[in-house]
Design a protein around this motif. Structure first.
Motif, PDB file in Angstrom:
ATOM      1  N   LEU A 263     -11.891   7.300 -14.104  1.00  9.39           N
ATOM      2  CA  LEU A 263     -10.604   7.700 -13.542  1.00  9.39           C
ATOM      3  C   LEU A 263     -10.409   6.970 -12.222  1.00  9.39           C
ATOM      4  CD1 LEU A 263      -8.122   9.572 -13.749  1.00  9.39           C
ATOM      5  CD2 LEU A 263      -9.461  11.284 -12.492  1.00  9.39           C
ATOM      6  N   ARG A 264      -9.174   6.561 -11.954  1.00 11.63           N
ATOM      7  CA  ARG A 264      -8.855   5.808 -10.738  1.00 11.63           C
ATOM      8  C   ARG A 264      -7.620   6.394 -10.085  1.00 11.63           C
ATOM      9  NH1 ARG A 264      -5.565   0.497 -10.818  1.00 11.63           N
ATOM     10  NH2 ARG A 264      -5.816  -0.275  -8.702  1.00 11.63           N
ATOM     11  N   ILE A 265      -7.640   6.486  -8.747  1.00  9.97           N
ATOM     12  CA  ILE A 265      -6.471   6.850  -7.943  1.00  9.97           C
ATOM     13  C   ILE A 265      -6.128   5.607  -7.124  1.00  9.97           C
ATOM     14  CG2 ILE A 265      -5.535   8.333  -6.133  1.00  9.97           C
ATOM     15  CD1 ILE A 265      -7.635  10.445  -6.958  1.00  9.97           C
ATOM     16  N   PHE A 266      -4.876   5.160  -7.195  1.00  4.09           N
ATOM     17  CA  PHE A 266      -4.482   3.947  -6.477  1.00  4.09           C
ATOM     18  C   PHE A 266      -3.073   4.088  -5.939  1.00  4.09           C
ATOM     19  CE2 PHE A 266      -2.713   3.474 -10.626  1.00  4.09           C
ATOM     20  CZ  PHE A 266      -1.573   2.700 -10.478  1.00  4.09           C
ATOM     21  N   SER A 267      -2.708   3.197  -5.018  1.00  2.23           N
ATOM     22  CA  SER A 267      -1.364   3.169  -4.434  1.00  2.23           C
ATOM     23  C   SER A 267      -0.639   1.908  -4.862  1.00  2.23           C
ATOM     24  CB  SER A 267      -1.431   3.153  -2.909  1.00  2.23           C
ATOM     25  OG  SER A 267      -2.122   4.244  -2.414  1.00  2.23           O
ATOM     26  N   THR A 268       0.653   2.044  -5.080  1.00  6.33           N
ATOM     27  CA  THR A 268       1.492   0.880  -5.342  1.00  6.33           C
ATOM     28  C   THR A 268       2.106   0.414  -4.021  1.00  6.33           C
ATOM     29  OG1 THR A 268       3.240   2.428  -5.977  1.00  6.33           O
ATOM     30  CG2 THR A 268       1.976   1.411  -7.754  1.00  6.33           C
ATOM     31  N   SER A 269       2.770  -0.721  -4.027  1.00  9.98           N
ATOM     32  CA  SER A 269       3.327  -1.298  -2.794  1.00  9.98           C
ATOM     33  C   SER A 269       4.345  -0.383  -2.117  1.00  9.98           C
ATOM     34  CB  SER A 269       3.940  -2.663  -3.076  1.00  9.98           C
ATOM     35  OG  SER A 269       4.971  -2.545  -4.034  1.00  9.98           O
ATOM     36  N   ASP A 270       4.967   0.525  -2.877  1.00 10.08           N
ATOM     37  CA  ASP A 270       5.930   1.449  -2.275  1.00 10.08           C
ATOM     38  C   ASP A 270       5.263   2.675  -1.654  1.00 10.08           C
ATOM     39  OD1 ASP A 270       5.169   2.846  -4.538  1.00 10.08           O
ATOM     40  OD2 ASP A 270       7.196   3.042  -5.358  1.00 10.08           O
ATOM     41  N   GLY A 271       3.910   2.726  -1.680  1.00  7.41           N
ATOM     42  CA  GLY A 271       3.179   3.820  -1.049  1.00  7.41           C
ATOM     43  C   GLY A 271       2.918   5.023  -1.929  1.00  7.41           C
TER      44      GLY A 271
ATOM     45  N   GLY B 141     -20.485  16.052 -12.473  1.00 12.06           N
ATOM     46  CA  GLY B 141     -20.977  14.993 -13.344  1.00 12.06           C
ATOM     47  C   GLY B 141     -19.970  13.876 -13.553  1.00 12.06           C
ATOM     48  N   SER B 142     -18.770  14.033 -13.005  1.00 14.53           N
ATOM     49  CA  SER B 142     -17.723  13.019 -13.164  1.00 14.53           C
ATOM     50  C   SER B 142     -17.673  12.092 -11.960  1.00 14.53           C
ATOM     51  CB  SER B 142     -16.359  13.690 -13.317  1.00 14.53           C
ATOM     52  OG  SER B 142     -16.336  14.512 -14.454  1.00 14.53           O
ATOM     53  N   TYR B 143     -17.060  10.943 -12.160  1.00 15.52           N
ATOM     54  CA  TYR B 143     -16.891   9.999 -11.062  1.00 15.52           C
ATOM     55  C   TYR B 143     -15.458   9.495 -11.071  1.00 15.52           C
ATOM     56  CZ  TYR B 143     -18.233   7.157 -15.074  1.00 15.52           C
ATOM     57  OH  TYR B 143     -18.331   6.613 -16.320  1.00 15.52           O
ATOM     58  N   VAL B 144     -14.962   9.186  -9.868  1.00 13.41           N
ATOM     59  CA  VAL B 144     -13.576   8.751  -9.696  1.00 13.41           C
ATOM     60  C   VAL B 144     -13.554   7.591  -8.709  1.00 13.41           C
ATOM     61  CG1 VAL B 144     -11.254   9.416  -8.941  1.00 13.41           C
ATOM     62  CG2 VAL B 144     -12.719  11.101 -10.090  1.00 13.41           C
ATOM     63  N   LEU B 145     -12.859   6.521  -9.061  1.00 15.91           N
ATOM     64  CA  LEU B 145     -12.638   5.426  -8.134  1.00 15.91           C
ATOM     65  C   LEU B 145     -11.376   5.757  -7.341  1.00 15.91           C
ATOM     66  CD1 LEU B 145     -13.285   2.610  -7.040  1.00 15.91           C
ATOM     67  CD2 LEU B 145     -11.874   1.675  -8.899  1.00 15.91           C
ATOM     68  N   VAL B 146     -11.520   5.947  -6.034  1.00 15.42           N
ATOM     69  CA  VAL B 146     -10.389   6.304  -5.172  1.00 15.42           C
ATOM     70  C   VAL B 146     -10.040   5.065  -4.347  1.00 15.42           C
ATOM     71  CG1 VAL B 146      -9.501   7.929  -3.466  1.00 15.42           C
ATOM     72  CG2 VAL B 146     -11.269   8.668  -5.088  1.00 15.42           C
ATOM     73  N   GLU B 147      -8.849   4.509  -4.613  1.00 21.35           N
ATOM     74  CA  GLU B 147      -8.433   3.251  -3.983  1.00 21.35           C
ATOM     75  C   GLU B 147      -7.087   3.353  -3.268  1.00 21.35           C
ATOM     76  OE1 GLU B 147     -10.196  -0.441  -6.348  1.00 21.35           O
ATOM     77  OE2 GLU B 147      -8.673   0.628  -7.502  1.00 21.35           O
ATOM     78  N   ASP B 148      -6.611   4.555  -2.992  1.00 21.05           N
ATOM     79  CA  ASP B 148      -5.318   4.669  -2.308  1.00 21.05           C
ATOM     80  C   ASP B 148      -5.543   4.567  -0.798  1.00 21.05           C
ATOM     81  OD1 ASP B 148      -6.551   7.185  -2.285  1.00 21.05           O
ATOM     82  OD2 ASP B 148      -4.664   8.282  -2.408  1.00 21.05           O
ATOM     83  N   THR B 149      -5.692   3.328  -0.341  1.00 21.93           N
ATOM     84  CA  THR B 149      -5.995   3.054   1.065  1.00 21.93           C
ATOM     85  C   THR B 149      -4.741   3.008   1.945  1.00 21.93           C
ATOM     86  OG1 THR B 149      -5.944   0.677   0.630  1.00 21.93           O
ATOM     87  CG2 THR B 149      -8.097   1.766   0.483  1.00 21.93           C
ATOM     88  N   HIS B 150      -3.576   3.103   1.365  1.00 22.47           N
ATOM     89  CA  HIS B 150      -2.316   3.113   2.114  1.00 22.47           C
ATOM     90  C   HIS B 150      -1.328   4.033   1.404  1.00 22.47           C
ATOM     91  CE1 HIS B 150      -1.349   0.255  -1.075  1.00 22.47           C
ATOM     92  NE2 HIS B 150      -0.078   0.552  -0.827  1.00 22.47           N
ATOM     93  N   GLY B 151      -0.247   4.317   2.082  1.00 24.60           N
ATOM     94  CA  GLY B 151       0.810   5.107   1.459  1.00 24.60           C
ATOM     95  C   GLY B 151       0.637   6.602   1.661  1.00 24.60           C
ATOM     96  N   LYS B 152       1.177   7.377   0.732  1.00 24.08           N
ATOM     97  CA  LYS B 152       1.209   8.828   0.849  1.00 24.08           C
ATOM     98  C   LYS B 152      -0.134   9.483   0.591  1.00 24.08           C
ATOM     99  CE  LYS B 152       6.060   8.887  -0.432  1.00 24.08           C
ATOM    100  NZ  LYS B 152       7.060   9.283  -1.421  1.00 24.08           N
ATOM    101  N   GLY B 153      -0.994   8.823  -0.182  1.00 23.98           N
ATOM    102  CA  GLY B 153      -2.318   9.382  -0.453  1.00 23.98           C
ATOM    103  C   GLY B 153      -2.319  10.379  -1.589  1.00 23.98           C
ATOM    104  N   HIS B 154      -3.374  11.192  -1.623  1.00 21.59           N
ATOM    105  CA  HIS B 154      -3.556  12.191  -2.673  1.00 21.59           C
ATOM    106  C   HIS B 154      -3.955  13.520  -2.036  1.00 21.59           C
ATOM    107  CE1 HIS B 154      -7.580  10.521  -1.966  1.00 21.59           C
ATOM    108  NE2 HIS B 154      -8.033  11.717  -2.301  1.00 21.59           N
TER     109      HIS B 154
END
Length: 129
Positions: free
Chosen positions: A4-12, A91-104
């Protein structure tokens, strides 16, 4: 292997995605039955975090760098700024990549939790050979 991945798009705005990590069979010693292993990804640091019991919700936030989180116990519900929610159990893992924008947003289970944070400068992208 799915991640699973959390990411930001250019609009934040933040969103969920799923990364498919290729694996290959590897025997860890001559007598071992091979099992599926991903490639090695460069990591800059590993941190062990303890989330105390009762810490229910962490307000909207971003991460300073791409982080692979590995939940050893407890659970969390993540919400992205587009309104999508995902439950992540121990036991789960998540790639968190929302380094800018509104976040999570993170909503933690009531019990104490231990989570590994593995900083991945390139996310799950392998450097070119």
């Amino acid at each position: 292997m799915k991640c699973l991945r959390i990411f930001s798009t250019s609009d934040g705005e933040s969103h969920f995605d799923e990364v498919d990590l290729p694996t290959s069979p590897v025997a860890v010693h001559p007598d071992a039955t091979p099992f599926e292993v991903t490639a090695s990804y460069p990591a800059s640091r590993v941190r062990m975090t303890f989330i105390p019991a009762g810490m229910r919700e962490v307000s909207w936030h971003t991460v300073p760098e791409p982080v692979l989180t590995v939940r050893l116990n407890g659970s969390v519900e993540y919400e992205t700024s587009d309104g999508d929610k995902r439950f992540v159990s121990a036991g789960s893992y998540v790639l968190v990549e929302d380094t800018h924008g509104k976040g999570h947003l993170s909503r933690h289970s009531p019990e104490a939790q231990t989570v590994l944070w593995i900083s991945l400068p390139n996310g799950l992208t392998l450097p070119e050979a």
